[in-house]
Design a protein around this motif. Sequence first.
Motif, mmCIF file in Angstrom:
data_model
loop_
_atom_site.group_PDB
_atom_site.id
_atom_site.type_symbol
_atom_site.label_atom_id
_atom_site.label_comp_id
_atom_site.label_asym_id
_atom_site.label_seq_id
_atom_site.Cartn_x
_atom_site.Cartn_y
_atom_site.Cartn_z
ATOM 1 N N LYS A 29 38.034 46.334 45.089
ATOM 2 C CA LYS A 29 39.134 47.258 45.350
ATOM 3 C C LYS A 29 39.160 48.432 44.380
ATOM 4 C CE LYS A 29 42.994 45.905 46.850
ATOM 5 N NZ LYS A 29 44.356 45.400 46.929
ATOM 6 N N SER A 66 46.585 48.696 45.055
ATOM 7 C CA SER A 66 45.589 49.460 45.804
ATOM 8 C C SER A 66 44.707 50.311 44.897
ATOM 9 C CB SER A 66 46.272 50.339 46.853
ATOM 10 O OG SER A 66 47.203 51.201 46.230
ATOM 11 N N LYS A 67 45.224 50.689 43.741
ATOM 12 C CA LYS A 67 44.422 51.433 42.775
ATOM 13 C C LYS A 67 45.074 51.275 41.411
ATOM 14 C CE LYS A 67 46.756 55.814 43.568
ATOM 15 N NZ LYS A 67 46.626 57.220 43.864
#
Length: 105
Positions: A29, A66-67
């Motif tokens: 991810k 997500s980041k």
Amino acid sequence: QVVLDRVPLSIRTICQDTLTMVQHLASRKGVLLELKCPQPPVVLGDPARLKQALLNLLSNSIKFTSKGSVVMSVELVLRPDLSTSAAQPPNSPDAADIRIEVTDT
């Protein structure tokens, strides 16, 4: 009823091993993993149960990030009721608790 082991263990080693186990999930991810862990003295605990709990926390944090990064922070917290007791010297495994936090950004 769950019976917990009470054996000497290195918190740093358990945390490092657990981060290694989820590194592939984070890498996929693009999430960075970080460990903030001073070298505390050896503590008493159940390494298998601790690793299981940390894996759950880290996996969920990575899953919903997500980041950015996921940080595992470890802190030795002296127990005032025991750390000043003659029966429990400050370096005794029972004189402190370990606080572990997993945060994501």
